[in-house]
Every structure is written in structure tokens, then in C-alpha cells.
Design an enzyme around this catalytic site. Structure first.
Site, PDB file in Angstrom:
ATOM      1  N   HIS A 200     -94.842  15.159 -95.328  1.00 33.81           N
ATOM      2  CA  HIS A 200     -95.604  16.213 -95.605  1.00 33.81           C
ATOM      3  C   HIS A 200     -95.732  16.708 -96.903  1.00 33.81           C
ATOM      4  O   HIS A 200     -96.469  17.496 -97.037  1.00 33.81           O
ATOM      5  CB  HIS A 200     -95.179  17.338 -94.553  1.00 33.81           C
ATOM      6  CG  HIS A 200     -93.841  18.058 -95.169  1.00 33.81           C
ATOM      7  ND1 HIS A 200     -92.423  17.772 -94.575  1.00 33.81           N
ATOM      8  CD2 HIS A 200     -93.388  19.162 -96.037  1.00 33.81           C
ATOM      9  CE1 HIS A 200     -91.620  18.496 -95.071  1.00 33.81           C
ATOM     10  NE2 HIS A 200     -92.160  19.291 -95.993  1.00 33.81           N
TER      11      HIS A 200
ATOM     12  N   ASP B 183     -91.210  11.996 -90.697  1.00 34.31           N
ATOM     13  CA  ASP B 183     -91.463  12.580 -92.062  1.00 34.31           C
ATOM     14  C   ASP B 183     -91.028  12.054 -93.047  1.00 34.31           C
ATOM     15  O   ASP B 183     -90.380  13.045 -94.077  1.00 34.31           O
ATOM     16  CB  ASP B 183     -91.110  14.191 -91.722  1.00 34.31           C
ATOM     17  CG  ASP B 183     -91.679  15.005 -92.608  1.00 34.31           C
ATOM     18  OD1 ASP B 183     -92.905  14.891 -93.259  1.00 34.31           O
ATOM     19  OD2 ASP B 183     -91.089  16.220 -93.026  1.00 34.31           O
TER      20      ASP B 183
ATOM     21  N   GLY C 268     -90.222  24.081-101.432  1.00 37.97           N
ATOM     22  CA  GLY C 268     -90.201  23.124-102.548  1.00 37.97           C
ATOM     23  C   GLY C 268     -88.985  22.289-102.794  1.00 37.97           C
ATOM     24  O   GLY C 268     -88.874  21.265-103.452  1.00 37.97           O
ATOM     25  N   ASN C 269     -87.862  22.547-101.654  1.00 36.57           N
ATOM     26  CA  ASN C 269     -86.832  21.640-101.558  1.00 36.57           C
ATOM     27  C   ASN C 269     -87.186  20.587-100.693  1.00 36.57           C
ATOM     28  O   ASN C 269     -86.456  19.404-100.633  1.00 36.57           O
ATOM     29  CB  ASN C 269     -85.769  22.413-100.874  1.00 36.57           C
ATOM     30  CG  ASN C 269     -84.937  23.092-101.946  1.00 36.57           C
ATOM     31  OD1 ASN C 269     -84.725  24.152-101.996  1.00 36.57           O
ATOM     32  ND2 ASN C 269     -84.119  22.489-102.658  1.00 36.57           N
ATOM     33  N   SER C 270     -88.206  20.461-100.285  1.00 34.78           N
ATOM     34  CA  SER C 270     -88.620  19.221 -99.093  1.00 34.78           C
ATOM     35  C   SER C 270     -88.785  18.122-100.009  1.00 34.78           C
ATOM     36  O   SER C 270     -89.216  17.924-101.079  1.00 34.78           O
ATOM     37  CB  SER C 270     -90.112  19.562 -98.895  1.00 34.78           C
ATOM     38  OG  SER C 270     -90.114  19.490 -97.336  1.00 34.78           O
TER      39      SER C 270
ATOM     40  N   LEU D  80     -85.113   0.932 -77.519  1.00 35.08           N
ATOM     41  CA  LEU D  80     -84.139   0.592 -76.565  1.00 35.08           C
ATOM     42  C   LEU D  80     -85.138   0.367 -75.242  1.00 35.08           C
ATOM     43  O   LEU D  80     -84.908  -0.651 -74.339  1.00 35.08           O
ATOM     44  CB  LEU D  80     -83.210   1.609 -76.105  1.00 35.08           C
ATOM     45  CG  LEU D  80     -82.080   1.226 -74.946  1.00 35.08           C
ATOM     46  CD1 LEU D  80     -81.511  -0.140 -75.320  1.00 35.08           C
ATOM     47  CD2 LEU D  80     -80.956   2.417 -74.928  1.00 35.08           C
ATOM     48  N   GLY D  81     -86.087   1.354 -74.798  1.00 29.14           N
ATOM     49  CA  GLY D  81     -86.932   1.063 -73.629  1.00 29.14           C
ATOM     50  C   GLY D  81     -86.337   1.985 -72.685  1.00 29.14           C
ATOM     51  O   GLY D  81     -86.582   1.379 -71.452  1.00 29.14           O
ATOM     52  N   VAL D  82     -86.102   3.338 -72.778  1.00 27.65           N
ATOM     53  CA  VAL D  82     -85.636   3.998 -71.795  1.00 27.65           C
ATOM     54  C   VAL D  82     -86.159   5.435 -71.884  1.00 27.65           C
ATOM     55  O   VAL D  82     -86.479   5.709 -72.992  1.00 27.65           O
ATOM     56  CB  VAL D  82     -84.019   4.241 -71.504  1.00 27.65           C
ATOM     57  CG1 VAL D  82     -83.476   2.650 -71.238  1.00 27.65           C
ATOM     58  CG2 VAL D  82     -83.538   4.664 -72.585  1.00 27.65           C
TER      59      VAL D  82
END
Length: 419
Positions: A140, A170, A247-249, A304-306
Site C-alpha cells: 500500500h 501487503d 509513515g512507519n508503513s 493446503l487445500g482446506v
């Protein structure tokens, strides 16, 4: 009486007086302590105190800050003027700030590229992860950028290009040209403990490098923030109380050894500024996604498919989907052709451990699987009808197909998830 005799008598008198005062004091203190000694019937009893209890090991933040800050960079986001603008400080109604992430926005009147109308509209942070200029940050931070300007801790500026992004986590990787840059080493985020001291490093509110401290307050948190940019969000955040602001992102969360344990990504706040909790993407997930982006241009997700009941599922939903009580993660559906089906996992099983590590929530399971790649083999422990079983699962690059899809709740959190 001679002078010597006078001195001797005076000395004996003084010693006698001092001894008397000492004995009297001990006697009085003994009576006083006896008089306030709590009864065994009291609810609250005094804690036992020893000199050993008073020794608290000190924590040295200076070395960690000194070694980590040179590798954390300031990312300035440049944009062409747009007819429609978005509100970076909009909230999603859940108490979680919708732009932070942690983007810090400004009016864009300065820092223009010469000869163009591209202006700086915001800024975030990033972390150098290699000496040749690869930087990991949040998706982002860079997703709306027409240009990126990176400023290092030594105040040198570099233009950066986007190598690849992964909205599901993200995360994004950008690159600056050069060599011998300072960079951070990855720590194993599985080893992070609740109560452990950490430092958050970044460029909040368009300030210079800023370091804050806190502790790990929780692990494997899902806050429903990545679902706004992805149909298959991955969330297993490290929660801290280190102060983090817009700003920390994309900045670093490091341990007291100066190693990277997470990328700061979100804050819980009704105002858009720090109000107690911040959230970081675990370093194991960051390392896997960043490595994939550098090598392939995109992240390679393992499945994993669950389908499983989520940690926030209400009692009404549990009854609706006939989910019984039990330890571990309840398997609601198994996708046809999935890794889970091939390994013998069935609907109704409770997954209790992966590679010998206990799994109590779906978020913990997502965190484990998301740090792996297709083709990786894992040991999955599950309970079926009260009996414990362990099977080897080879993870796949696709989830498989479900025969039926239960209705998903669309409140703050989905009623169930896929992995």
C-alpha cells in the site's frame, strides 16, 4: 581516678548504651513485625522478597538501534495530479486505520521532479534486505506511485523501481541501484515470544529516522485489513505496543539483536494515529514473499487445500456449520485434488500441529503455511474421532476445487477461511 581509667569507663559506658539501643530496636521491630503479620485467613498475602528477586536484567536498545537504523529507508511517493483523489485517512468502521499501513501524506507542493508535474504526495518506510539495493516495504506504500524516491539514513537520495508486489500479504519489493548498502538479517519469527522487547524503526509523520520500543503483545493476529486489496488475503500479524504512526508503513520491527522480525504494516486506532497497538508482518513470511518476488517477479503461494472455521466465528455460525468443540482447527471442507485430500485429511478432522508445533487457531495455521512454498513437505497432525494421526503433506500451488462453498459472513471478519 586517673585519666586512663576515665577513658576506659567512658568507652565501656558508650558500648553498653549502643548495645542497649540495638537490642531494644530489634525487640521493638520484632514486636512490630509480629503485630502486622497477616493472618492465614487474609485473601491477600505479601509476596516473598529476596535480594535475587530484585535483580532485573537490563535490556540494551542502543546496539540494536545503531545496527538496524542504517538499513531502514524513507520512501517518498510521487504522483501525477489526478482528477479523483482518495482519502488516505479514511477508516473502515472497525477501528482499524485504513491507510496505515502507515502512509504519511502531504499536499505535494514540494519535492517535484524537475521538468515534470509529478509531486510527492506521501511517504512510508522500507528495509534494505541485500547489499545490492533490494528493499522490502508495504504494497500500500507503492501501489499508487508514479515514481519513488528513496532516502537512506545517510541522507543520500536514490530513485527506485518496483520489482513486484503481493497484495495478499501487503508486501512489495523495490530496488535502488548501487552496492554495499547496509541491510538487515532476517530472524526466525517463529521464535518470537509474547513479552519480548522489540524496536520499531521508520520515518513517521515525515520525520527523520525514529526508533520506538515496546513488547510483543500477541502473535498470529488477523485484523481483516488485507481483504480489501485481495481475494485471498494472508494475515498472521505480530502485535506490539511499540508506538507506530503514519509513515512507519514498511519499516522494521527488530529484536534486541537488531535482526528483522517483522515489517510494520497496520495500527489499531479510532483516530489514524497511534493508540496502543501496531501490527507487523512476520519475517518468515516477508522473507519467502520477497525472495519469490526477486526470483520470479511475484509471490508463489502454497496451499493446503482446506476450508476452516475462523477464530472469530460466532456461536450461531458454529451451530450453522455444525462445528463441534475440540482442540485445533476444524476442517469444514477439503478441496478436490488438493494437497490435504492427497494426504488423507478429511472433513471433520481437527488439525492440531504442523511440523510438531501445536496449532490452536486458523490464523496460526495460515501463518505456518504462508511462510512455505509449493512443493514443500510438512508433517500435519490431526485428530479424527478422538484418535491422533500424522501425515506427510506436499503443499501445492493451487487450493483445489470445493464441491460447495458455504455462505461467507461479510462483517468485520469472514466466518471461515481457506488455506
Amino acid at each position: 581516678m586517673t585519666f586512663k581509667q576515665l577513658i576506659a569507663v567512658s568507652a565501656i559506658s558508650a558500648a553498653t548504651a549502643i548495645s542497649g539501643v540495638w537490642v531494644y530496636g530489634k525487640y521493638e521491630n520484632g514486636d512490630l513485625l509480629a503485630s502486622i503479620k497477616p493472618s492465614a485467613n487474609y485473601i491477600f498475602q505479601p509476596a516473598k522478597y529476596t535480594e535475587k528477586d530484585a535483580i532485573v536484567p537490563s535490556v540494551n536498545f542502543e546496539n540494536a538501534a545503531a545496527s538496524a537504523t542504517p538499513a531502514v529507508v524513507h520512501i517518498k511517493v510521487m504522483q501525477q495530479p489526478r482528477q479523483q483523489s482518495f482519502n488516505p485517512f479514511a477508516q473502515n468502521g472497525s477501528g482499524f486505520f485504513d491507510g496505515f499501513g502507515g502512509m504519511s501524506y502531504k499536499d505535494g507542493e514540494d519535492n517535484a521532479d524537475a521538468g515534470s508535474n509529478v509531486r510527492q504526495v506521501g511517504s512510508g518506510s522500507g528495509v534494505l534486505i541485500s547489499k545490492d539495493g533490494y528493499i522490502v516495504t508495504n504494497n500500500h506504500v507503492v501501489e499508487k506511485a508514479d515514481g519513488l524516491l528513496v532516502t537512506l539514513n545517510d541522507k543520500k537520495d536514490y530513485k527506485a523501481k518496483v520489482i513486484g508486489t503481493d497484495p495478499s500479504t501487503d508486501l512489495a519489493v523495490i530496488k535502488i541501484e548501487g552496492n554495499n548498502f547496509p541491510y538487515l538479517s532476517f530472524a526466525n519469527s517463529d521464535d518470537v515470544k509474547v513479552g519480548q522487547w522489540v524496536l520499531a524503526i521508520g520515518y513517521p509523520l515525515n520525520l527523520e529516522t525514529t526508533v520506538t520500543s515496546g513488547i510483543i503483545s500477541a502473535k498470529s493476529r488477523s485484523i481483516g485489513i488485507n481483504g480489501r486489496n485481495s481475494e485471498a488475503p494472508i494475515e498472521s500479524f505480530i502485535q506490539t505496543d511499540a508506538a507506530v504512526n503514519p509513515g512507519n508503513s514498511g519499516g522494521a520491527l527488530v529484536n534486541t539483536g537488531g535482526e528483522l522480525i517483522g515489517i510494520n504494516s497496520a495500527i489499531a486506532s479510532p483516530t489514524g494515529s497511534y493508540a496502543g497497538y501496531s501490527y507487523a508482518i512476520p519475517s518468515n513470511l516477508v522473507r519467502r514473499v520477497a525472495s519469490d518476488i526477486v526470483k520470479y517477479g511475484s509471490a508463489k503461494r502454497a496451499y493446503l487445500g482446506v476450508q476452516f472455521g475462523s477464530d472469530q466465528m460466532s456461536d450461531a455460525d458454529r451451530k450453522k456449520y455444525n462445528i463441534p468443540d475440540g482442540d485445533g482447527v476444524y476442517v469444514m471442507e477439503v478441496a478436490q485434488g488438493s494437497a490435504a485430500e492427497k494426504a488423507g485429511i478429511e472433513k471433520g478432522d481437527f488439525i492440531t500441529a504442523i511440523n510438531g508445533t501445536a496449532i490452536n487457531t486458523g490464523t496460526e495455521m495460515v501463518g505456518k503455511i504462508s511462510s512455505l512454498r509449493p512443493g514443500d513437505k510438512i508433517e500435519v497432525t490431526y485428530k479424527r474421532n478422538g484418535a491422533e494421526n500424522t501425515t506427510t503433506v506436499t503443499l501445492q500451488g493451487a487450493a483445489g476445487n470445493y464441491q460447495q462453498q458455504p455462505d461467507r459472513g461479510r462483517n468485520e471478519f469472514n466466518s471461515e477461511g481457506d488455506e
